[in-house]
Write an enzyme that holds these catalytic residues in place. Structure first.
Site, mmCIF file in Angstrom:
data_model
loop_
_atom_site.group_PDB
_atom_site.id
_atom_site.type_symbol
_atom_site.label_atom_id
_atom_site.label_comp_id
_atom_site.label_asym_id
_atom_site.label_seq_id
_atom_site.Cartn_x
_atom_site.Cartn_y
_atom_site.Cartn_z
ATOM 1 N N ARG A 1 -25.537 -2.479 7.131
ATOM 2 C CA ARG A 1 -25.184 -3.890 6.955
ATOM 3 C C ARG A 1 -25.741 -4.789 8.055
ATOM 4 O O ARG A 1 -25.896 -5.983 7.873
ATOM 5 C CB ARG A 1 -23.654 -4.033 7.024
ATOM 6 C CG ARG A 1 -22.905 -3.704 5.778
ATOM 7 C CD ARG A 1 -22.898 -4.905 4.869
ATOM 8 N NE ARG A 1 -22.550 -4.525 3.528
ATOM 9 C CZ ARG A 1 -21.339 -4.647 3.009
ATOM 10 N NH1 ARG A 1 -20.364 -5.140 3.726
ATOM 11 N NH2 ARG A 1 -21.124 -4.298 1.767
ATOM 12 N N LYS A 50 0.867 -1.183 0.000
ATOM 13 C CA LYS A 50 0.000 0.000 0.000
ATOM 14 C C LYS A 50 0.906 1.236 0.000
ATOM 15 O O LYS A 50 1.869 1.299 0.760
ATOM 16 C CB LYS A 50 -0.893 -0.039 1.254
ATOM 17 C CG LYS A 50 -2.194 0.661 1.086
ATOM 18 C CD LYS A 50 -3.202 0.301 2.163
ATOM 19 C CE LYS A 50 -4.373 1.274 2.060
ATOM 20 N NZ LYS A 50 -5.494 0.910 2.910
ATOM 21 N N GLU A 91 -19.484 -5.721 10.174
ATOM 22 C CA GLU A 91 -20.459 -4.976 10.966
ATOM 23 C C GLU A 91 -21.476 -5.900 11.624
ATOM 24 O O GLU A 91 -21.858 -5.696 12.783
ATOM 25 C CB GLU A 91 -21.173 -3.938 10.087
ATOM 26 C CG GLU A 91 -20.310 -2.741 9.689
ATOM 27 C CD GLU A 91 -19.331 -3.013 8.556
ATOM 28 O OE1 GLU A 91 -19.428 -4.094 7.916
ATOM 29 O OE2 GLU A 91 -18.475 -2.150 8.293
#
Ligand SMILES: Cc1ncc(C[n+]2csc(CCOP(=O)(O)OP(=O)(O)O)c2C)c(N)n1
Length: 638
Positions: free
Chosen positions: A404, A287, A376
């Site tokens: 969610r 990243k 979640e």
């Protein structure tokens, strides 16, 4: 506008890319990386995830026949390179700006954006749906590719999709973009598994050699294909000995490969293109690749804001009220303060430790605060489990991501009246992230659930008081929703007090119109009250604090005194706070002229929060205009 490099300036679609040779593609990747750095440093947006997939993006569009082949990006925060290569280079400076390009793939923006994203872990399901559709239509040459990060792979939905894909016999390629990071470092047993698989060298070499051979044989007609399939059988049993998770789910597993080695990626993807069936390619990437500071501090550089691309100095945001803290930090510090005094308090975040400031508790009380990954649903039911044992979980989830976990809210928490405190950050219009991230439905979807207490603080002090109140007694499920960004109070570390449940407060007495507000927009009402002083309209302002239960005594008093009422909320008008007031009026046979300000029944796009308030018609000026016209209408009638 940023000037693109020599190769990049010629690329308007994936066909243009196919005119380049390998060397030129490498040069193009460098130009693309530079273009990303140049743009994001000046215009803002997601950064390090985009730098990490430069080579992958070039390779995918080069090898596959996009847009015919369907390429689905998970979350989509890493799809800038994809946008730039597919016709949006010259408008890229408008990325995330009001009226400009969306920061995420969006079907209405380009034929190359096969699926709208923003929330994570949907890519495998969506690509599988496309693959099954192609199979049904006998489009057997079509490829379907889902690019998913190791963070997004932690969600249940990704596993539900792989479970289905493994028996689907479709042309589905999952690219696992493994950089060991979500926004914060990735967590959990899956992360450890991926690291183990990546570092087992002997195993990988053997597997590498075999699948290279298989790829070649696969292209050579039926006899060679049957050899390939036998080889694969052997490979599978070897892999199963190593209990490869993906192979166990019937997905052919390839890799790990270096996701920055473009020539190798080109050759691997070309091989995979010819291997039918569901498969996964494990790519290792870094990243922030190519921008050393971003490689070193990947969380900070996930979406750093504007910065100097030479020195790497991140420009500090100019705040309207310089000393006021962000709501999220008030949450983070207050939680620690409360947890020190109340040993039952626990902290839970699904993959947003720094975004929610739960990291403050995670650092100070590592055995009492958990990052559970992008999960979640699990976060809510895990909190419910903690609550059954007498603990008091503070489960912090961004308002839009809470969508969610709706069933878990009702089934696992509300029906059982468990004492879980839900802190919903980024409630209201979220700004540049746009429609997928606006937290505008929560008041409506929470207030219809029995047993729920639903509250919203108008400022930081109120946030602290509500947090204090939520843990002081067992009230059952307790929602506190607050917006992104800064509060309004320079001094907020005041002594916390308990607020009676369902009790609003009067901010200003008045005689012409009553304004009922919920949460942060109360500050816009304050502004409007000041502006209206000059007009000689006297507004009474009530900060309701709770949408559920409503302060009924206060509302009776309001309806008895006023026949003109305005409600203001940072949420959808359908079913939200204003609807609750209308219901109250009908239930008690009151009559009044009510105007509801909030988010109309449409998808609100991206932009600065202030631009979106204006567009939706509930900033201070809109409140002033509404008040004036309400007085005029009533006067005319008389
Ligand atoms: C349902 C949901 N929860 C949380 C988020 C916030 N979020 C955006 S990107 C991200 C990390 C994704 O990690 P990964 O898939 O590994 O991609 P990377 O950024 O590392 O490339 C998170 C948690 C989200 N977009 N959707």
């Amino acid at each position: 506008m940023i000037i693109p490099g020599k190769y990049l300036s010629e690329i308007n679609n994936s066909s243009d890319l196919k005119k380049l040779n390998e060397k030129e593609l490498i040069a193009l990747s460098q130009e693309l990386r530079q273009f990303l750095i140049d743009n994001v440093s000046v215009y803002g947006g997601h950064f390090s995830a985009n730098l990490g997939v430069v080579e992958l993006t070039v390779a995918l569009h080069y090898v596959f026949n996009t847009p015919e082949d369907q390429l689905v990006w998970d979350v989509g925060h890493q799809a800038y390179g994809h946008k730039i290569l597919t016709g949006r280079r010259d408008s890229f400076h408008t990325n995330r700006i009001y009226g400009g390009l969306s920061g995420f793939p969006k079907r209405s923006e380009s034929i190359y954006d096969t699926f709208g994203v923003g929330h994570s872990s949907t890519s495998i399901s969506a690509a599988l749906g496309m693959a099954v559709a192609s199979k049904y239509k006998n489009q057997n040459d079509k490829n379907h590719i889902a690019v998913i990060g190791d963070g997004a792979l932690t969600a249940g939905m990704a596993f539900e999709a792989m479970n289905h894909a493994g028996v689907s016999n479709t042309n589905l390629l999952i690219i696992l973009n493994d950089n060991c990071m979500a926004i914060d470092p990735n967590v959990g047993a899956l992360k450890e598994y991926l690291t183990n698989i990546t570092t087992s060298q002997a195993y990988n070499k053997m597997k590498d050699d075999m699948w290279k051979l298989m790829g070649k044989l696969g292209k050579m007609g039926p006899v060679a294909q049957s050899i390939a399939s036998k080889l694969e059988g052997g490979l599978k049993s070897t892999l199963l000995k190593h209990s490869n998770l993906f192979e166990s789910l019937n997905l052919r597993y390839f890799g790990p490969v270096d996701g920055h080695d473009l020539p190798n990626l080109l050759s691997v993807l070309s091989d995979l293109k010819n291997i039918p069936g569901p498969k996964i390619l494990h790519c290792i990437t870094t990243k922030g690749k190519g921008f050393p500071l971003a490689e070193q501090n990947q969380t900070l550089w996930h979406a750093p804001g504007l910065f100097d691309k030479v020195t790497g100095v991140i420009r500090k945001k100019e705040f309207t009220s310089p000393q006021a803290p962000k709501y999220q930090d008030v949450f983070g510090h207050t939680l620690v303060e409360l947890a020190k005094a109340n040993l039952k308090i626990m902290g839970i975040t699904p993959a947003m430790p720094s975004g929610s400031s739960m990291n403050i508790m995670m650092e100070q009380m590592p055995n009492r605060a958990f990052d559970v990954g992008i999960a979640e649903q699990h976060a809510v039911t895990f909190s419910a489990g903690l609550a059954t044992q007498g603990l008091i979980p503070f489960c912090n989830i961004y308002s839009s991501f809470m969508q969610r976990a709706y069933d878990q809210l009702i089934h696992d928490v509300a029906i059982q009246k468990l004492h879980v405190v839900f802190c919903l950050d980024r409630a209201g219009v979220a700004g540049a992230d746009g429609p997928t991230h606006h937290g505008v439905y929560d008041l409506a979807y929470m207030r219809c659930i029995p047993n729920m207490i639903v509250s919203a603080p108008m400022d930081e002090e109120e946030l602290r008081n509500l947090m204090f109140t939520a843990q002081a007694k067992n009230h059952g499920p307790f929602v506190i929703r607050y917006p992104r960004g800064q509060g309004v109070m320079p001094v907020w570390r005041t002594k916390m007090i308990e607020i009676p449940i369902g009790k609003g407060r009067i901010i200003q007495e008045g005689s012409d119109i009553a304004i009922l507000s919920i949460g942060h927009p109360g500050n816009m009402v304050k502004e409007a009250c000041l502006l209206l002083k000059e007009e000689e309209i006297e507004l009474a302002h009530y900060d309701m604090r709770f949408v559920k239960p409503l302060d009924e005594p206060m509302l009776h008093a309001v309806f008895q005194k006023f026949d003109k009422i305005i409600t203001v909320e940072d949420g959808c008008l359908q079913g939200g706070f204003g609807s609750a007031i209308l219901e109250f009026m009908a239930d008690h046979q009151y009559a009044a002229r009510i105007v509801r300000l909030g988010i109309p029944d449409k998808v609100v796009e991206h932009g600065e929060q202030s631009e979106l308030y204006k567009e939706c018609g509930y900033d201070a000026n809109a409140i002033v205009e509404t008040a004036k016209s309400l007085v005029e209408i009533v006067l005319k009638k008389i």
